[in-house]
Design a protein around this motif. Structure first.
Motif, PDB file in Angstrom:
ATOM      1  N   GLU A 267       0.823  -1.209   0.000  1.00 58.97           N
ATOM      2  CA  GLU A 267       0.000   0.000   0.000  1.00 58.97           C
ATOM      3  C   GLU A 267       0.855   1.255   0.000  1.00 58.97           C
ATOM      4  O   GLU A 267       0.594   2.213  -0.735  1.00 58.97           O
ATOM      5  CB  GLU A 267      -0.937  -0.016   1.206  1.00 58.97           C
ATOM      6  CG  GLU A 267      -1.847   1.193   1.316  1.00 58.97           C
ATOM      7  CD  GLU A 267      -2.765   1.357   0.118  1.00 58.97           C
ATOM      8  OE1 GLU A 267      -3.155   2.508  -0.173  1.00 58.97           O
ATOM      9  OE2 GLU A 267      -3.097   0.336  -0.529  1.00 58.97           O
ATOM     10  N   ARG A 268       1.896   1.266   0.805  1.00 55.09           N
ATOM     11  CA  ARG A 268       2.782   2.427   0.873  1.00 55.09           C
ATOM     12  C   ARG A 268       3.503   2.639  -0.457  1.00 55.09           C
ATOM     13  O   ARG A 268       3.736   3.782  -0.873  1.00 55.09           O
ATOM     14  CB  ARG A 268       3.794   2.208   1.993  1.00 55.09           C
ATOM     15  CG  ARG A 268       4.723   3.377   2.263  1.00 55.09           C
ATOM     16  CD  ARG A 268       3.999   4.574   2.806  1.00 55.09           C
ATOM     17  NE  ARG A 268       4.923   5.538   3.386  1.00 55.09           N
ATOM     18  CZ  ARG A 268       4.595   6.771   3.723  1.00 55.09           C
ATOM     19  NH1 ARG A 268       3.355   7.184   3.532  1.00 55.09           N
ATOM     20  NH2 ARG A 268       5.492   7.585   4.267  1.00 55.09           N
ATOM     21  N   SER A 269       3.834   1.555  -1.136  1.00 58.30           N
ATOM     22  CA  SER A 269       4.545   1.686  -2.407  1.00 58.30           C
ATOM     23  C   SER A 269       3.676   2.344  -3.474  1.00 58.30           C
ATOM     24  O   SER A 269       4.197   2.919  -4.432  1.00 58.30           O
ATOM     25  CB  SER A 269       5.025   0.313  -2.889  1.00 58.30           C
ATOM     26  OG  SER A 269       3.949  -0.458  -3.416  1.00 58.30           O
ATOM     27  N   ARG A 270       2.385   2.265  -3.306  1.00 59.39           N
ATOM     28  CA  ARG A 270       1.468   2.886  -4.271  1.00 59.39           C
ATOM     29  C   ARG A 270       1.255   4.376  -4.006  1.00 59.39           C
ATOM     30  O   ARG A 270       0.931   5.135  -4.920  1.00 59.39           O
ATOM     31  CB  ARG A 270       0.111   2.188  -4.221  1.00 59.39           C
ATOM     32  CG  ARG A 270       0.101   0.753  -4.724  1.00 59.39           C
ATOM     33  CD  ARG A 270      -1.219   0.104  -4.366  1.00 59.39           C
ATOM     34  NE  ARG A 270      -1.384  -1.207  -4.974  1.00 59.39           N
ATOM     35  CZ  ARG A 270      -2.251  -2.116  -4.544  1.00 59.39           C
ATOM     36  NH1 ARG A 270      -3.015  -1.843  -3.495  1.00 59.39           N
ATOM     37  NH2 ARG A 270      -2.349  -3.281  -5.142  1.00 59.39           N
ATOM     38  N   THR A 271       1.389   4.768  -2.752  1.00 55.48           N
ATOM     39  CA  THR A 271       1.003   6.124  -2.374  1.00 55.48           C
ATOM     40  C   THR A 271       2.176   7.072  -2.134  1.00 55.48           C
ATOM     41  O   THR A 271       2.007   8.292  -2.217  1.00 55.48           O
ATOM     42  CB  THR A 271       0.146   6.083  -1.097  1.00 55.48           C
ATOM     43  OG1 THR A 271       0.885   5.447  -0.038  1.00 55.48           O
ATOM     44  CG2 THR A 271      -1.143   5.310  -1.338  1.00 55.48           C
TER      45      THR A 271
END
Length: 387
Positions: A267-271
């Motif tokens: 999730e963090r890699s997307r945002t």
């Protein structure tokens, strides 16, 4: 309640409807009741004991045991529940293990009919908490050095000794304490809370498993009646049989911690954007995520294989060591890699990854260190004991 990871590899495709139902009910409890308070509990160094009755209502305590109203669920179902609990926190899954696999498991396996009828139903409901007193300060992974002694005194027994790292002991109603009798044979004894001479002191200086409860035990002339002994227990093989149950659950549980870390990192890699694009669009980040996922999937498939072997009555202690050694080791690597993807924020309480990393160091140590399991596997391969 499908997770990000489920969309790429969903264990639901490989389990029965009943096993999946156990998993989903455990996930619901873990995510709605435990997850909202676990960070605060970790900071406060407090096991959220108020949630233990909810685990009893779920039927998860001793769920894989049979008789006396226990569910008799499959080993795979139990593993799935352990995974969902540890996806929130290793400490809470440890409570499930201490109560159901160790304390209840010892009573179910080695206790008399009267002991089973007296203790298993309330323990299953979470109304009576139990502990398993084996490890000693000087012994660690070598319980053969046990100093806790049990001597006969008239019609009863007197216990003297010390134990360390004993889960749930200060809140327990009953505990299984292992001691050597006058012939040097290890036997199990039921010790009720409040017995004179028995003192359980929580260990408060932990930097890991802070939302859990482990204690030092002191037994000073603890007098027990004759029927306190577990009649079926004799020798170190008795506590080891219980430890194998706990080690099996760990192989599943740590995959929950690994999954939770991986979901956060994905999730963090997307945002999070750097150099004009999300970090998830960078090749190095995708390579890290892919490697983590591959090890997670392999670990979960290994746990599933062990569960099927266990339900078929073919699971040996060497295989259990493979599961514990591999899955804990890989869960730690996954958590560490996910922390690196989160960069500096990964060491804050804004994300659960550092908490999982700290907890997994304890999981790596208890129920047999990496080194112990390497030697168990080595003995299985060579036929030679290197202990």
């Amino acid at each position: 309640m499908t997770t990000t990871i489920d969309r790429l590899f969903d264990v639901a495709d490989l389990v029965t409807d009943e096993e999946r139902e156990w998993q989903l009910r455990a996930r619901e409890l873990a995510q709605t009741r435990i997850a909202p308070i676990i960070d605060r509990a970790f900071e406060d160094r407090r096991l959220p004991v108020e949630l233990l009755p909810a685990v009893g209502e779920l039927g998860a305590f001793g769920m894989h045991l049979r008789g006396h109203g226990l569910p008799g669920a499959s080993s795979v179902a139990y593993g799935l529940v352990a995974m969902e609990f540890e996806a929130v926190d290793s400490g809470f899954r440890t409570a499930l293990s201490v109560q159901g696999s160790l304390a209840m498991g010892a009573i179910q396996r080695f206790g008399s009919d009267e002991q089973k009828a007296r203790w298993l139903p309330p323990m299953a409901r979470g109304e009576a908490i139990g502990f398993f007193g084996l490890t000693e300060p000087q012994g660690g992974s070598d319980p053969g050095t046990m100093l806790t002694a049990a001597r006969r005194d008239g019609d009863g027994w007197v216990l003297n000794g010390r134990k360390r790292w004993i889960g749930l002991a200060s809140i327990a109603a009953i505990g299984v304490v292992w001691a050597k009798d006058e012939e040097g044979v290890v036997r199990g004894f039921l010790v009720p809370a409040g017995t004179p001479g028995f003192v359980a002191t929580p260990i408060d200086d932990k930097l890991s498993m802070r939302a859990s409860l482990q204690c030092d035990l002191e037994l000073t002339d603890v007098r027990l009646p004759a029927d306190a002994i577990l009649p079926g227990s004799r020798g170190l093989s008795s506590p080891f049989a219980c430890l194998n149950e706990a080690r099996y659950g760990i192989a599943w549980g740590v995959m929950g911690a690994a999954r939770a870390c991986l979901e956060v990192a994905v999730e963090r890699s997307r945002t999070r954007e750097v150099f004009g694009t999300p970090i998830g669009a960078k090749q190095l980040t995708q390579a890290k995520l892919a490697d983590c996922f591959v090890e997670y999937e392999k670990g979960l498939l290994l746990a599933l294989h062990l569960g099927r072997q266990k339900d078929a009555g073919r699971l040996g202690h060497g295989q259990i060591s493979v599961g514990k050694l591999n899955n804990v080791r890989e869960a730690i690597r996954i958590a560490s890699t996910c922390r690196s993807i989160l960069a500096g924020d990964g060491v804050t309480s804004a994300f659960p990854v550092m908490r999982h990393m700290a907890n997994l160091e304890s999981v790596r140590t208890y129920e047999g260190t990496d080194e112990v399991h390497q030697l168990v596997i080595g003995r299985e391969l060579t036929g030679l004991a290197a202990f």
